[in-house]
Design an enzyme around this catalytic site. Structure first.
Site, short mmCIF file in Angstrom:
data_model
loop_
_atom_site.label_atom_id
_atom_site.label_comp_id
_atom_site.label_asym_id
_atom_site.label_seq_id
_atom_site.Cartn_x
_atom_site.Cartn_y
_atom_site.Cartn_z
N TYR A 464 41.57 48.78 38.33
CA TYR A 464 42.36 47.55 38.17
C TYR A 464 42.66 47.02 39.56
O TYR A 464 43.79 46.94 40.01
CB TYR A 464 43.65 47.83 37.39
CG TYR A 464 43.42 48.19 35.93
CD1 TYR A 464 42.24 47.85 35.30
CD2 TYR A 464 44.38 48.86 35.19
CE1 TYR A 464 42.01 48.17 33.97
CE2 TYR A 464 44.17 49.18 33.86
CZ TYR A 464 42.98 48.84 33.26
OH TYR A 464 42.76 49.15 31.93
P1 FDA Z 1 31.43 44.98 39.32
O1 FDA Z 1 29.97 44.72 39.27
O2 FDA Z 1 32.29 43.83 39.72
O3 FDA Z 1 31.67 46.24 40.25
C1 FDA Z 1 32.96 46.73 40.57
C2 FDA Z 1 32.87 47.44 41.92
O4 FDA Z 1 31.90 48.47 41.87
C3 FDA Z 1 32.42 46.50 43.04
O5 FDA Z 1 33.00 46.93 44.24
C4 FDA Z 1 30.91 46.73 43.09
O6 FDA Z 1 30.37 46.40 44.36
C5 FDA Z 1 30.82 48.21 42.78
N1 FDA Z 1 29.58 48.60 42.11
C6 FDA Z 1 29.09 48.09 40.95
N2 FDA Z 1 27.95 48.70 40.64
C7 FDA Z 1 27.70 49.61 41.61
C8 FDA Z 1 26.64 50.54 41.82
N3 FDA Z 1 25.62 50.67 40.98
N4 FDA Z 1 26.67 51.33 42.93
C9 FDA Z 1 27.73 51.22 43.80
N5 FDA Z 1 28.75 50.35 43.64
C10 FDA Z 1 28.73 49.56 42.54
N6 FDA Z 1 38.55 49.60 32.97
C11 FDA Z 1 38.83 50.72 32.24
O7 FDA Z 1 38.92 51.81 32.80
N7 FDA Z 1 38.96 50.62 30.89
C12 FDA Z 1 38.82 49.45 30.21
O8 FDA Z 1 38.95 49.41 29.00
C13 FDA Z 1 38.52 48.28 30.97
N8 FDA Z 1 38.37 47.07 30.36
C14 FDA Z 1 38.08 45.95 31.10
C15 FDA Z 1 37.91 44.72 30.45
C16 FDA Z 1 37.64 43.57 31.20
C17 FDA Z 1 37.45 42.26 30.49
C18 FDA Z 1 37.55 43.66 32.61
C19 FDA Z 1 37.31 42.42 33.42
C20 FDA Z 1 37.69 44.88 33.25
C21 FDA Z 1 37.97 46.03 32.50
N9 FDA Z 1 38.14 47.27 33.12
C22 FDA Z 1 38.40 48.39 32.37
C23 FDA Z 1 38.02 47.39 34.58
C24 FDA Z 1 36.61 47.84 34.97
O9 FDA Z 1 36.47 49.22 34.71
C25 FDA Z 1 36.37 47.58 36.46
O10 FDA Z 1 36.55 46.24 36.76
C26 FDA Z 1 34.96 48.05 36.86
O11 FDA Z 1 34.92 48.25 38.24
C27 FDA Z 1 33.93 47.04 36.44
O12 FDA Z 1 32.64 47.48 36.70
P2 FDA Z 1 31.48 46.38 36.74
O13 FDA Z 1 30.22 47.06 37.12
O14 FDA Z 1 31.51 45.56 35.51
O15 FDA Z 1 32.00 45.41 37.91
#
Ligand code: FDA
Length: 524
Positions: A464
């Site tokens: 978060y």
């Molecule tokens: P994103 O691509 O934005 O990555 C997040 C971070 O990780 C960034 O710093 C990115 O550079 C890095 N990153 C991404 N992929 C990578 C990789 N392959 N290697 C290295 N670094 C990498 N959390 C939770 O615990 N339980 C929940 O139920 C929810 N629900 C939820 C709903 C909604 C609508 C949102 C917007 C967010 C959540 N979250 C959540 C929070 C979520 O776990 C958190 O935002 C994650 O970091 C999202 O991962 P993404 O890959 O989607 O995001």
């Protein structure tokens, strides 16, 4: 002092851009298969950029845009992008599902490119071995879909919203409604593939246990690019039970939340009841009131849940007709907001069920119940009519979460935590005034809650993401001492070990953002 790859005066963005693209196009990887990238000159650039932006607060014309978006199809494309980034000093941001609360995967204050893993999204479930390999551009919805179409008795304890990417989610911990039974998503990672700062590809054995420890919760974009995770799947009964019971302030919501605070982290591990506080209208005279929604997953059948609730939480007044039995995969649909008879394919969609909005969020950990008087202060803030859509989510801990040692993975919030609060505010109105009003609101609420939550440090959940709790220096040279301000809030004592791992694997701080753990040396 050595120079960081992009330190000193950055070459002009245009020069970086041309040289970087030339480097990509002529890399050995490009000879094998085409490396797809998008520059602003490409008509698809805006849609590719915006597709994975989930917080509209960072989708404004003023938000810095990437010079290039690279969408690798293979690991060799990622290696090429890292190599060209070094050569041409173009800052890299990795994007998985794009759900970062502060937009750190697609916004940066210096010229940058996005390595968008959207095309690396396959999931392979092995039911007999109870494992799955998930490529890091995949979503938790795709993982759920692949599990749910192959078995009704295995599950995985990740988040609620199917579009969340495993890249960031697993990198920060990741939890859902079976947290009390199983712990976090990251607690069940058993192997990973990662491309390091030199472009070398590792699995668990070759990266070593320190780095493998760090990537399971130490935050994304810090230690390398994860390309795939291997996880263990967990056994669940053929049928689980869900319910949502709502109480308004007039229906004694405050007293029932108070009771919930005493019991929610002490229930049997199979039972998770969270509380969502928001605003609604009274049925009698349509005036605004506060509403608490008690939203629950029980890993068992209704016939054993009902007596448990009647004995330990009679104040909630749950009745048999409130309880819905379904398979675990259909409970995923329920909590994601889909009708529970929807085709499972909806879980594969990368487009969220509800429209995207602006939002700002924060988190807190609670170790002692707060008073009803303190809860009343939360209601007063929720009822402010000039705030579009405020919401607080209280998620109970205890159960398995209390058994896992604080240092098992970087995520440290274990025994002693009663519940976590997520503070959220959404709004649709455009413009500076609306943004400031809503951000000020959540900051004031956060200030108000200070006496009632964890202290010294005031703890927070890295997934978060909240830059208000501290941020690395925008110019890029943050010492580990300065970063400790926010680092111990997310990681407690694990922060020091994360710094040591970072120093060993990326001493020149190539992978970084405003809240990535820095190495020991302060690079100048
Ligand atoms: P994103 O691509 O934005 O990555 C997040 C971070 O990780 C960034 O710093 C990115 O550079 C890095 N990153 C991404 N992929 C990578 C990789 N392959 N290697 C290295 N670094 C990498 N959390 C939770 O615990 N339980 C929940 O139920 C929810 N629900 C939820 C709903 C909604 C609508 C949102 C917007 C967010 C959540 N979250 C959540 C929070 C979520 O776990 C958190 O935002 C994650 O970091 C999202 O991962 P993404 O890959 O989607 O995001």
């Amino acid at each position: 002092m050595l120079a960081v790859p992009w330190s000193g005066s950055d070459a002009s963005p245009a020069a970086n851009h041309d040289n970087f693209l030339h480097c990509l196009s002529t890399s050995p990887a490009a000879n094998v298969s085409k490396i797809v990238f998008y520059t602003p000159a490409n008509p698809s650039y805006p849609s590719v950029l915006q597709f994975s932006i989930h917080n509209l607060r960072f989708n404004t014309s003023a938000a810095p845009k990437p010079i290039v978006i690279v969408t690798p199809q293979t690991t060799s494309h990622i290696q090429a992008a890292i190599s060209c980034s070094h050569k041409h000093r173009l800052h890299l941001r990795v994007r998985g599902g794009g759900h970062d609360y502060e937009g750190l995967s697609y916004v940066a204050s210096r010229p940058f490119f996005i390595l968008d893993l959207i095309n690396l999204s396959s999931v392979k479930v092995d039911v007999a071995a109870r494992t799955a390999w998930i490529q890091a551009g995949g979503t938790i919805g795709e993982l759920y879909y692949q599990i749910g179409t192959q078995t009704t008795t295995l599950a995985f304890p990740a988040g609620v919203c199917p579009t969340v990417g495993v890249g960031g989610h697993f990198s920060g911990g990741g939890y859902g409604l079976s947290l009390r039974k199983f712990g976090l998503a990251a607690d069940h990672i058993v192997d990973a593939h990662l491309v390091d700062v030199k472009g070398k590809v590792h699995n668990r054995a070759s990266m070593g246990e320190d780095l493998f420890w760090a990537i399971r919760g130490g935050g994304g974009n810090t230690f390398g690019v994860v390309t795939a995770w291997k996880v263990n799947l967990l056994p669940v009964p053929e049928n689980v039970t869900v319910f949502t019971v709502t109480k308004t302030i007039q229906q004694n919501a405050t007293g029932i939340i108070n009771r919930w605070q005493q019991v929610a982290d002490r229930f049997p591990d199979d039972l998770f009841i969270r509380v969502i506080l928001d605003r609604t209208e009274t049925t009698t005279n349509s005036t605004a009131t506060g509403r608490a929604s008690f939203n629950s997953l029980y890993l068992g059948q209704a016939q054993s849940l009902l007596p448990l609730l009647q004995r330990d939480f009679p104040e909630l007044g749950v009745e048999r007709e409130d309880l819905i039995e379904l398979t675990w995969i259909r409970s995923i649909l329920y909590f994601a907001g889909y009708p529970t008879d929807s085709p499972l394919e909806v879980l594969r969609s990368q487009v969220p069920l509800t429209r995207k909005r602006n939002f700002k969020a924060k988190s807190d950990y609670v170790t002692e119940p707060m008073s009803e008087r303190a809860l009343e202060g939360i209601w007063r803030r929720i009822l402010r009519p000039d705030i579009e859509d405020p919401e607080l989510i209280f998620s109970p801990y205890g159960g398995r979460m209390s058994e896992i040692p604080e240092s098992s993975i970087p995520f440290p919030h274990r025994a002693g935590t009663r519940y976590k609060i997520q503070h959220l505010v959404y709004w649709e109105r455009e413009g500076r005034e609306a943004t400031d009003r809503h951000v000020d609101w959540i900051r004031e609420l956060y200030g108000y809650l200070a006496p009632h939550v964890s202290k010294n440090p005031r703890l927070a959940y890295v997934n978060y993401r909240d830059l208000d709790v501290g941020s690395n220096n925008g110019a890029g040279f943050t010492s580990h001492e300065e970063a400790r301000v926010w680092g111990v809030k997310y990681f407690k004592g694990n922060y020091e070990r994360l710094v040591r791992v970072k120093t060993a694997v990326d001493p020149r701080n190539f992978f970084r953002n405003e809240q990535s753990v820095p190495p020991l040396t302060a690079w100048k």
